[in-house]
Design a protein around this motif. Structure first.
Motif, short mmCIF file in Angstrom:
data_model
loop_
_atom_site.label_atom_id
_atom_site.label_comp_id
_atom_site.label_asym_id
_atom_site.label_seq_id
_atom_site.Cartn_x
_atom_site.Cartn_y
_atom_site.Cartn_z
N GLU A 1 0.83 -1.20 0.00
CA GLU A 1 0.00 0.00 0.00
C GLU A 1 0.87 1.26 0.00
O GLU A 1 0.64 2.19 -0.76
N ARG A 2 1.88 1.27 0.86
CA ARG A 2 2.80 2.42 0.94
C ARG A 2 3.56 2.60 -0.37
O ARG A 2 3.75 3.71 -0.84
N GLN A 3 4.00 1.51 -0.99
CA GLN A 3 4.70 1.60 -2.25
C GLN A 3 3.80 2.20 -3.33
O GLN A 3 4.25 3.01 -4.15
N GLY A 4 2.52 1.85 -3.31
CA GLY A 4 1.57 2.44 -4.24
C GLY A 4 1.39 3.93 -4.00
O GLY A 4 1.33 4.72 -4.95
N GLN A 5 1.29 4.32 -2.74
CA GLN A 5 1.15 5.74 -2.40
C GLN A 5 2.40 6.52 -2.83
O GLN A 5 2.29 7.63 -3.35
N ILE A 6 3.56 5.94 -2.60
CA ILE A 6 4.82 6.60 -2.97
C ILE A 6 4.86 6.84 -4.48
O ILE A 6 5.19 7.93 -4.93
N ALA A 7 4.50 5.82 -5.25
CA ALA A 7 4.50 5.95 -6.71
C ALA A 7 3.47 6.98 -7.18
O ALA A 7 3.76 7.81 -8.04
N LYS A 8 2.29 6.92 -6.60
CA LYS A 8 1.21 7.82 -7.00
C LYS A 8 1.54 9.28 -6.71
O LYS A 8 1.28 10.17 -7.50
N ARG A 9 2.11 9.52 -5.55
CA ARG A 9 2.42 10.89 -5.12
C ARG A 9 3.78 11.38 -5.61
O ARG A 9 4.10 12.55 -5.46
N GLY A 10 4.59 10.48 -6.11
CA GLY A 10 5.93 10.86 -6.52
C GLY A 10 6.82 11.23 -5.34
O GLY A 10 7.68 12.09 -5.45
#
Length: 140
Positions: A99-108
């Motif tokens: 989930e955190r990896q997805g947030q990191i990618a989405k937010r840059g």
């Protein structure tokens, strides 16, 4: 000069009043409705690892939590293998990491790319806590 100062103060007061007027602002979505809002996985992980009771350091473990933009976990949580469903807590930790990896990618998101080593866990006064194990200390 006094008139100019008065005009300036009145202008600032009008801007402040308008900015605080709840009728003029559009309501934002509640945090739970946003797709990038944090889930309750971390809360669940903390609940599963809350009982840190131990009688020996061999019962203590450290759990990597979350993810940083450059890789590696954000932090570690200590837990007792005596009191924790290890399979369940590790599955939740993996889901939280994804989930955190997805947030990191989405937010840059970016991070400082520092290595965050596993501190290990030890039994101190009957409770697991983060810290170097006695074996690691002796090996130094």
């Amino acid at each position: 000069m006094n008139k100019l100062l008065l005009i300036l103060l009145l202008g600032c007061a009008a801007c402040t009043t308008q900015a605080q007027d709840p009728k003029s602002s559009t309501p934002s979505a509640p945090p739970a409705a946003r797709s990038d809002a944090p889930s309750n996985l971390l809360t669940q992980i903390r609940a599963l690892t809350a009982d840190k009771t131990c009688s020996d350091t061999s019962q203590c473990r450290s759990l990597p939590i979350g993810a940083m933009a450059c890789g590696g976990p954000q932090d570690y949580l200590p837990y007792s293998s005596l009191r924790t469903d290890e399979k369940a807590v590790r599955e939740l930790a993996e889901r939280y990491k994804a989930e955190r990896q997805g947030q990191i990618a989405k937010r840059g998101e970016m991070s400082i790319c520092r290595f965050h080593p596993d501190p290990g866990a030890v039994c101190v006064s009957g409770a697991c806590q983060l810290g170097a194990s006695p074996e690691a200390v002796q090996a130094r």
